[in-house]
Design an enzyme around this catalytic site. Structure first.
Site, short mmCIF file in Angstrom:
data_model
loop_
_atom_site.label_atom_id
_atom_site.label_comp_id
_atom_site.label_asym_id
_atom_site.label_seq_id
_atom_site.Cartn_x
_atom_site.Cartn_y
_atom_site.Cartn_z
N LYS A 94 -6.01 -7.76 12.76
CA LYS A 94 -6.71 -6.68 13.45
C LYS A 94 -8.04 -7.14 14.05
O LYS A 94 -8.41 -6.72 15.16
CB LYS A 94 -6.95 -5.51 12.48
CG LYS A 94 -5.67 -4.83 12.06
CD LYS A 94 -5.96 -3.66 11.13
CE LYS A 94 -4.66 -2.97 10.74
NZ LYS A 94 -4.90 -1.79 9.88
N CYS A 198 -5.46 7.14 0.88
CA CYS A 198 -4.96 7.65 2.16
C CYS A 198 -3.50 7.31 2.40
O CYS A 198 -2.75 8.09 2.97
CB CYS A 198 -5.85 7.21 3.32
SG CYS A 198 -5.30 5.76 4.18
#
Ligand SMILES: [Zn+2]
Length: 267
Positions: A94, A198
């Site tokens: 990323k 999450c």
């Protein structure tokens, strides 16, 4: 000689004159505010659901230097909310992709991709030279390590989190005598590495987008504060974003004098 930690501020020279006109025409920004943004160095921790849209708006705002810290690789399940990545980039790092995204978006900006995990041991080194840290990572242990490093370095922190339909964005300056740090807010109980939630809870992609864009806006508010800009930096204010209601509430975090991050006993 130029400080290597600071951007070269070549933004205005490298760009067509109209790129930031919509900013500069705002009295809250103007030429002085835009110059402050072009000189700024923001370190982004986490290039996920918050970091992706935040990066897009920070780059769009002409932030001259962006340090991009993430050790993760793109997964197909990221694509519904991590807006800078494409399907053919699954499996790639990323931080590297974020840097490529910025380069393709605006050659006038500088990036420093950091492809290692940020920890209590390296956080202070990785954020060195930043004017602000925007933390959108996915676990408490990292958030606390980043917060402690920000206090130690005297760097403002915008910390943002999101899950399901709820978002949180807070601006912290725990190095200042009367202002809370992120650790004052959550306490010490979350230093363990196993508090991630999450992935299990799910998240509406647009909710991450709202939270990330608002975090970018709060970061810009902090960076503009020295030149007047958008008013007070809103230190120790935590904004709670509710996607179902929808609405926003604001609370003030008190400085904890016993805080291990920013209290009087910290040396
Ligand atoms: Zn504190």
């Amino acid at each position: 000689m130029r400080d290597p930690e600071k951007p070269a501020n070549k933004h205005f020279m490298a760009l067509p004159p109209d790129r930031l006109d919509r900013h500069i025409v705002l009295p809250e920004i103007g030429g002085a505010g835009q110059a402050a943004l072009a000189r700024a160095h923001v370190a982004l921790v986490g290039l996920g659901g918050i970091g992706s849209p935040a990066l897009q708006y920070l780059a769009g705002a002409g932030i001259g230097m962006l340090t991009l810290i993430d050790d993760d690789r793109v997964d197909a399940g990221n694509l519904q909310r991590q807006t800078i990545y494409k399907a053919d980039e699954v499996g790639h790092l990323k931080a590297e992709l974020g840097s490529v995204w910025v380069r393709e978006f605006d050659l006038g900006l500088e990036t420093r991709p950091v492809e290692c995990r940020i920890t209590a041991g390296n956080a202070a080194r990785l954020i060195r030279g930043a004017d602000l840290v925007l933390d959108g990572c996915d676990n408490f242990a990292t958030r606390l390590a980043v917060s402690d490093a920000c206090v130690a370095r005297g760097i403002p922190l915008v910390s943002a989190a999101v899950g399901r339909f709820q978002g949180q964005v807070g601006a912290f300056a725990g190095h200042l005598p009367d202002q809370a740090c992120y650790r004052c807010f959550v306490g010490d109980a979350f230093d363990a590495d196993d508090c991630d939630t999450c992935a299990e809870d799910g998240m509406l992609g647009a909710m991450a987008g709202w939270t990330g864009a608002f975090a970018a806006m709060q970061a810009i508010r902090v960076l503009l504060a020295p030149v007047g800009g958008m008013g007070e930096p809103q230190w120790s204010k935590l904004h709670l974003l509710d996607g179902l209601e929808p609405g926003m509430r604001t609370m003030t975090i008190a400085k904890d004098p016993e805080c291990r991050g920013c209290g009087a006993d910290v040396s």
